[in-house]
Scaffold this motif. Structure first.
Motif, PDB file in Angstrom:
ATOM      1  N   SER A  62       4.532   9.904   1.439  1.00 29.91           N
ATOM      2  CA  SER A  62       4.515  10.338   0.047  1.00 29.91           C
ATOM      3  C   SER A  62       3.461  11.424  -0.195  1.00 29.91           C
ATOM      4  O   SER A  62       2.427  11.479   0.471  1.00 29.91           O
ATOM      5  N   LEU A  63       3.738  12.289  -1.149  1.00 29.99           N
ATOM      6  CA  LEU A  63       2.764  13.307  -1.559  1.00 29.99           C
ATOM      7  C   LEU A  63       2.197  12.967  -2.938  1.00 29.99           C
ATOM      8  O   LEU A  63       1.468  13.753  -3.531  1.00 29.99           O
ATOM      9  N   ASP A  64       2.546  11.808  -3.418  1.00 32.43           N
ATOM     10  CA  ASP A  64       2.111  11.376  -4.742  1.00 32.43           C
ATOM     11  C   ASP A  64       0.684  10.819  -4.658  1.00 32.43           C
ATOM     12  O   ASP A  64       0.460   9.705  -4.178  1.00 32.43           O
ATOM     13  N   GLN A  65      -0.229  11.624  -5.117  1.00 35.59           N
ATOM     14  CA  GLN A  65      -1.671  11.313  -4.983  1.00 35.59           C
ATOM     15  C   GLN A  65      -2.035   9.930  -5.535  1.00 35.59           C
ATOM     16  O   GLN A  65      -2.775   9.176  -4.910  1.00 35.59           O
ATOM     17  N   SER A  66      -1.482   9.596  -6.709  1.00 33.48           N
ATOM     18  CA  SER A  66      -1.909   8.325  -7.309  1.00 33.48           C
ATOM     19  C   SER A  66      -1.284   7.136  -6.584  1.00 33.48           C
ATOM     20  O   SER A  66      -1.918   6.100  -6.417  1.00 33.48           O
ATOM     21  N   LEU A  67      -0.055   7.291  -6.084  1.00 34.31           N
ATOM     22  CA  LEU A  67       0.536   6.216  -5.278  1.00 34.31           C
ATOM     23  C   LEU A  67      -0.289   5.997  -4.003  1.00 34.31           C
ATOM     24  O   LEU A  67      -0.630   4.874  -3.637  1.00 34.31           O
ATOM     25  N   VAL A  68      -0.612   7.105  -3.352  1.00 26.96           N
ATOM     26  CA  VAL A  68      -1.386   7.032  -2.107  1.00 26.96           C
ATOM     27  C   VAL A  68      -2.726   6.344  -2.363  1.00 26.96           C
ATOM     28  O   VAL A  68      -3.136   5.438  -1.630  1.00 26.96           O
ATOM     29  N   GLU A  69      -3.380   6.747  -3.426  1.00 26.64           N
ATOM     30  CA  GLU A  69      -4.687   6.184  -3.730  1.00 26.64           C
ATOM     31  C   GLU A  69      -4.587   4.685  -4.058  1.00 26.64           C
ATOM     32  O   GLU A  69      -5.359   3.869  -3.555  1.00 26.64           O
ATOM     33  N   ASN A  70      -3.602   4.335  -4.898  1.00 27.33           N
ATOM     34  CA  ASN A  70      -3.450   2.925  -5.274  1.00 27.33           C
ATOM     35  C   ASN A  70      -3.107   2.047  -4.082  1.00 27.33           C
ATOM     36  O   ASN A  70      -3.670   0.962  -3.914  1.00 27.33           O
ATOM     37  N   GLU A  71      -2.171   2.542  -3.267  1.00 28.17           N
ATOM     38  CA  GLU A  71      -1.785   1.728  -2.105  1.00 28.17           C
ATOM     39  C   GLU A  71      -2.940   1.601  -1.116  1.00 28.17           C
ATOM     40  O   GLU A  71      -3.181   0.538  -0.564  1.00 28.17           O
ATOM     41  N   THR A  72      -3.647   2.688  -0.907  1.00 27.61           N
ATOM     42  CA  THR A  72      -4.787   2.654   0.021  1.00 27.61           C
ATOM     43  C   THR A  72      -5.799   1.606  -0.426  1.00 27.61           C
ATOM     44  O   THR A  72      -6.266   0.779   0.364  1.00 27.61           O
ATOM     45  N   LYS A  73      -6.100   1.634  -1.694  1.00 27.70           N
ATOM     46  CA  LYS A  73      -7.095   0.708  -2.227  1.00 27.70           C
ATOM     47  C   LYS A  73      -6.648  -0.742  -1.993  1.00 27.70           C
ATOM     48  O   LYS A  73      -7.410  -1.591  -1.539  1.00 27.70           O
TER      49      LYS A  73
END
Lengths: 82, 231
Positions: free
Chosen positions: A48-59
């Motif tokens: 994904s290139l969706d910054q907020s998805l990436v950030e939320n999932e990473t967290k």
């Protein structure tokens, strides 16, 4: 997107590996190092290139799986692939 | 009583646990693969020792998300008895069923030897056949058995009498020399605050009969079986 995750032992948690490496450094006659702590480095590659998805999932991945909150802290850096 | 021995990829004390419950204690016992999601027919769940998922990431960290663990957590909330031995103890702390964490042994070695274990609480279903403050001799075999918890958690464990076993000298003294791995206040085994989930690093299933040196481990396993007879 690539996420670089670092997992480190909290302050005060004994790190026997770090101690062993410190002894080795001292045996090599380096004078400057006072302490060594060893942690984990983990790379997550997201499609994904969706910054907020990436950030939320990473967290959430870090909290649930990659780090044990009893003994470890985590930190991450999101890197956009070009 | 029917016991489920949960088998994760990399479990290697599952057969010892099976033989202890099935052959030595003569109880209906089954191996249960970690993909199972229904444990309705079991009164006791055993999380055995070993190296589930190769101890990758952290000991027990990946096993904790095996399909069966959701059911183990569910059943434990209903009061089903759960014992986690060694890697099983690590899985219990990772899953939050027991507080704290098991970290690398203080002196970095894998330690495989008999240790003395003081029974600090015999008012549990896992220890009631032991004598008051009895010292048992039971083997350990681990690299990551150094029990750690926060000061707050420790005072809760102490206040609720949840510390069940501590590493001791043969005559029951708790001191640094008797501590094989650096565990906080010599903790070798703890129980949850509802008294149905026990985690311990030593292996009672490995010395559950005289043939294997002594049968001190049998006192723990028999306590569990006997608790069902009393009910």
């Amino acid at each position: 997107m690539k996420v670089k995750v670092k997992v480190v032992l909290k302050d005060g948690i004994l790190d026997p590996q770090g101690k062993a490496v410190l002894h080795a450094i001292n045996d090599l006659k380096f004078k400057g190092v006072g302490d060594v702590r060893i942690g984990k480095y983990i790379e997550l590659t997201f499609d994904s290139l969706d910054q907020s998805l990436v950030e939320n999932e990473t967290k959430e991945i870090c909290q649930k799986l990659l780090a044990n909150p009893v003994i470890e802290n985590f930190d991450y850096e999101i890197e956009e692939l070009t | 009583m029917r016991a489920a021995i949960i088998v994760f990829p990399g479990s290697n004390c599952d057969h010892d646990a099976y033989i202890a419950f099935k052959k030595i204690l003569d109880q209906p016992t089954d191996f249960v693969w970690h993909k199972e999601t229904n444990l309705d027919s079991y009164d006791l769940i055993v999380l055995p020792g070993g190296f589930s998922y190769g101890d990758y990431l952290r000991c027990g960290a990946i096993a904790r998300f095996s399909p069966v663990m959701k059911e183990v957590i569910e059943k434990s909330k209903l009061g089903v008895k759960v014992i986690g031995i060694c890697n099983g103890f690590q899985i219990l702390t990772e899953s939050g069923l027991l507080p704290g964490a098991l970290t690398m042994n203080k002196y970095r070695q894998f330690i495989c030897k008999d240790v003395n274990l003081k029974v600090e609480n015999r008012q549990t279903v896992f220890t009631h056949l032991c004598n008051e403050k009895e010292v048992l001799t039971i083997p350990i075999a681990h690299s990551e058995g150094n029990y750690y918890c926060s000061a707050e958690e420790l005072s809760q464990l102490e206040a609720n009498n949840q510390i069940v076993f501590r590493y001791s000298t043969p005559d029951g003294n708790i001191n640094t020399e008797a501590n094989p791995n650096g565990s906080i206040v010599n903790i070798a085994g703890i129980i949850n605050n509802t008294g149905n989930v026990l985690g311990m690093m030593p292996h009672p299933e490995r010395n559950a009969e005289h043939l294997l040196g002594n049968s001190d481990g049998k006192k723990i396993l028999s306590s569990i079986v006997d608790s069902f007879r009393r009910n």
